[in-house]
Design a protein around this motif. Sequence first.
Motif, short mmCIF file in Angstrom:
data_model
loop_
_atom_site.label_atom_id
_atom_site.label_comp_id
_atom_site.label_asym_id
_atom_site.label_seq_id
_atom_site.Cartn_x
_atom_site.Cartn_y
_atom_site.Cartn_z
N VAL A 129 -8.65 3.95 5.26
CA VAL A 129 -8.28 5.34 5.50
C VAL A 129 -6.75 5.38 5.51
CG1 VAL A 129 -8.36 7.28 7.09
CG2 VAL A 129 -10.36 5.80 6.83
N LEU A 130 -6.15 6.06 4.55
CA LEU A 130 -4.70 6.05 4.45
C LEU A 130 -4.08 6.88 5.57
CD1 LEU A 130 -4.13 6.40 0.59
CD2 LEU A 130 -4.40 4.34 1.98
N LYS A 131 -3.02 6.34 6.12
CA LYS A 131 -2.27 7.07 7.15
C LYS A 131 -1.06 7.71 6.50
CE LYS A 131 -3.72 3.93 10.85
NZ LYS A 131 -3.28 2.97 11.90
N PRO A 132 -0.99 9.05 6.53
CA PRO A 132 0.14 9.71 5.87
C PRO A 132 1.47 9.30 6.48
CG PRO A 132 -1.60 11.28 6.41
CD PRO A 132 -1.94 10.00 7.10
N ALA A 133 2.51 9.45 5.68
CA ALA A 133 3.85 9.11 6.14
C ALA A 133 4.22 9.93 7.36
CB ALA A 133 4.86 9.37 5.01
N THR A 134 4.88 9.28 8.31
CA THR A 134 5.42 9.99 9.46
C THR A 134 6.73 10.63 9.08
OG1 THR A 134 6.53 7.98 10.20
CG2 THR A 134 4.32 8.41 11.08
N ASN B 119 9.87 3.62 3.04
CA ASN B 119 9.97 3.38 4.48
C ASN B 119 8.79 3.95 5.27
OD1 ASN B 119 12.51 2.15 4.15
ND2 ASN B 119 13.53 4.14 4.20
N ARG B 120 7.83 4.56 4.56
CA ARG B 120 6.61 5.11 5.16
C ARG B 120 6.87 6.31 6.05
NH1 ARG B 120 3.37 -0.49 6.81
NH2 ARG B 120 4.12 -1.73 5.04
N ASP B 121 8.04 6.91 5.93
CA ASP B 121 8.37 8.10 6.71
C ASP B 121 8.96 9.20 5.83
OD1 ASP B 121 10.85 7.09 6.09
OD2 ASP B 121 11.55 6.89 8.16
N GLY B 122 8.72 9.10 4.52
CA GLY B 122 9.27 10.07 3.58
C GLY B 122 10.62 9.69 3.03
N THR B 123 11.16 8.56 3.47
CA THR B 123 12.46 8.11 2.97
C THR B 123 12.32 6.75 2.30
OG1 THR B 123 13.15 6.92 4.97
CG2 THR B 123 13.57 9.32 4.89
N PHE C 150 3.80 10.17 -11.66
CA PHE C 150 2.86 10.82 -10.75
C PHE C 150 2.27 9.79 -9.80
CE2 PHE C 150 3.21 13.20 -14.61
CZ PHE C 150 3.12 14.53 -14.25
N GLY C 151 2.24 10.13 -8.50
CA GLY C 151 1.66 9.22 -7.52
C GLY C 151 1.76 9.79 -6.12
N ASP C 152 0.96 9.27 -5.22
CA ASP C 152 0.90 9.75 -3.84
C ASP C 152 1.83 8.90 -2.98
OD1 ASP C 152 0.19 10.79 -1.39
OD2 ASP C 152 -1.90 10.13 -1.47
N TYR C 153 3.13 9.22 -3.00
CA TYR C 153 4.10 8.36 -2.33
C TYR C 153 4.01 8.44 -0.82
CZ TYR C 153 7.37 12.02 -0.77
OH TYR C 153 7.94 13.09 -0.13
N ASP C 154 3.49 9.55 -0.26
CA ASP C 154 3.39 9.70 1.19
C ASP C 154 1.98 9.47 1.72
OD1 ASP C 154 2.39 11.99 0.05
OD2 ASP C 154 3.67 13.39 1.15
N ASN C 155 1.07 9.03 0.85
CA ASN C 155 -0.30 8.66 1.24
C ASN C 155 -1.03 9.76 2.02
OD1 ASN C 155 -0.35 6.19 -0.01
ND2 ASN C 155 0.12 4.99 1.83
N ASP C 156 -0.83 11.01 1.59
CA ASP C 156 -1.52 12.12 2.27
C ASP C 156 -2.68 12.67 1.45
OD1 ASP C 156 -0.17 13.44 0.26
OD2 ASP C 156 0.72 14.97 1.55
N GLY D 192 0.79 -1.22 0.00
CA GLY D 192 0.00 0.00 0.00
C GLY D 192 0.82 1.27 0.00
N TRP D 193 2.13 1.16 -0.16
CA TRP D 193 3.02 2.33 -0.22
C TRP D 193 3.83 2.28 -1.50
CZ3 TRP D 193 3.25 6.18 3.57
CH2 TRP D 193 2.47 5.92 4.72
N LEU D 194 3.89 3.40 -2.18
CA LEU D 194 4.58 3.46 -3.47
C LEU D 194 6.09 3.40 -3.28
CD1 LEU D 194 2.65 6.18 -5.50
CD2 LEU D 194 2.49 3.68 -5.69
N ASP D 195 6.68 2.42 -3.93
CA ASP D 195 8.13 2.33 -4.01
C ASP D 195 8.57 3.01 -5.31
OD1 ASP D 195 8.10 0.52 -1.65
OD2 ASP D 195 7.05 -0.78 -3.07
#
Length: 625
Positions: free
Chosen positions: A618-623, A143-147, A485-491, A114-117
Amino acid sequence: MSDQDRRKFISSLSRTALVLPFADILALAAPQQQEPPAKPKIGPIERSYDAKPAPPPPGPKSPIEGTPLGVTFVDVVKGSGLDVETTFGGVGKNKYLLETTGCGLAFYDYDNDGWLDVFLVNGWRLEGFAKGKEPHCRLFKNNRDGTFTDVTKGSGLELRTGWGQACCVGDYDNDGYDDLFVTYYGQNVLYHNNGNGTFTDVTERTGLLQPGPKTRWNTGCTWVDYDKDGHLDLFVANYVDFDLKTAPLPEEGPCTYKGIVVACGPPGLAGGKNILYHNNGNGTFSDVSQKSGMWNAVGTYGLSVAASDLDNDGWPDIYVANDSAPATLYLNQHDGTFKDVAIENGAALSAEAKPQAGMGVSIGDYNRDGNLDIVKTNFAGDTDSLYTNLGDGVFEDRTYPSGLGVNTRLLGWGVGFFDMDNDGWLDILMSNGHVYPEVDKSKADLKYAEHKYLYRNLRNGRFEEVTNQGGPGIMENAPARGCAFGDYDNDGDLDIAVNCVNAIPQLLRCDSTLNRNWIKIKLVGTKSNRTGIGSRVLVTAKTLPSAEKPLVQMDELRSGGSYFSQNDMRMHFGLDQATKVDMVEIRWLSGQIDQLKDLEVNRLYVIQEGGKILKSDVLKPATKS
């Protein structure tokens, strides 16, 4: 015929619109028994375009024109883990055209978490590399934290090197994991996704090895189920029949741009032939290029490609942006064959009826009339192109009336219709960068690294250029090529990744203050191909409280596109102030139609063919890292 006469004859051909293979030109000019020279010369060629920028004609002003944008794009690549340089060609000077095209990239959820690599295609240099130092494509896990973390080593993706070009994603064997296809100057590679973080090169076993000694210059690619049998077929554009042993040097033309001696081509070089592979449904492919009609197209010098049902007949068509030639529109004939109708249907030339140097392409319904439109990037000195679909796959060039004709200076590559502000209307971003690094050292007022173009949809058939308002990520100069184009940080807003030439990529995070709603749809086919590529999705929602009735957005799930790149496979629809989605309708390639009503906003829905909702997240944005 004397040697001097032959040289004059060949030079005269190179200055005309007629493009013939070297062998054909020499055969015409030389006596029957004479061997052609090992290194043919193409004669002097000056590559230039001189379209004049112009604002749109007067018309009613949109109420949003001139208002604050509400979004800004910031390049956050440094420290993200993606800041690894892409290698491609010489630095500062190119000897051959091969060094100019650059690479694409993909937003690619390879592990289904569920997170874009991110997958970055890499290139090569003429002089080669020491053993163990060769550049290769790279895969980065989110890494789900912007990295991101480089997970290439041990994945199987590090075993191939060379002049990488494009990538496209699709589940060719319907096992639930999207596979990865990478094009090269030379042998392409199909990587089977094993579902455990590793990939297997299945190129040979699937029948995708290229026959004979001739080296193909493969470029854009797309997975497309053209015969609607539930198995993804594969289309690969080809650029130039190019051999480093016989390719002309810049001085031998001479080949020039703005008086600068530059790499020769593609004018004067023999164009390549596009390839179509049919999926046999048993893990193998058959080359059906010739019998499908792919080789009967007018255009050549193929670069980027996009597939969609452009005439609303329920069958996928294929559009190719060609460099220095008319574009190609392969209309699906429903019997395994295609017909090129680009010229007669109005999607091949400029508004002045001239061939253009097409680079990137994107498809979307920008005016929300239920027809899919085309935007294409072109060479410097020319406008980009907007072809508005009038219905049945017939197009009208509205580059100038739409407002895209205001710019002719920069050279476009990656491009996308995307809803940057979640208002339900498709905006446009174009990534730019000159093709010739030599311009940096010339007297011409040009730079190799260029900024982006950003256009806001005014909802009345026009676009407003908002480049200066788009933030530092838009204005930063970069030698850009591929763009995804894509929502890599799920926000809930769409970000952009850009691959560059001999530089680190860009990761443009979208920061919004608008607080608008959205919905994402991920498709899972059963009778149709598992990825859902080619499916048409319609979203109906009352996006403004004052609206008298709901508005309908329409899009199709596509593989490949932009310039050599792959976008997020989760389909994204901005909803503005809508508090619910009245209906989502999915028209699968199998003919199945599913309708889901009263869906909540700001969620990702995973929908299986047949109408079953597998997930509603409900997507949880990257920490923050």
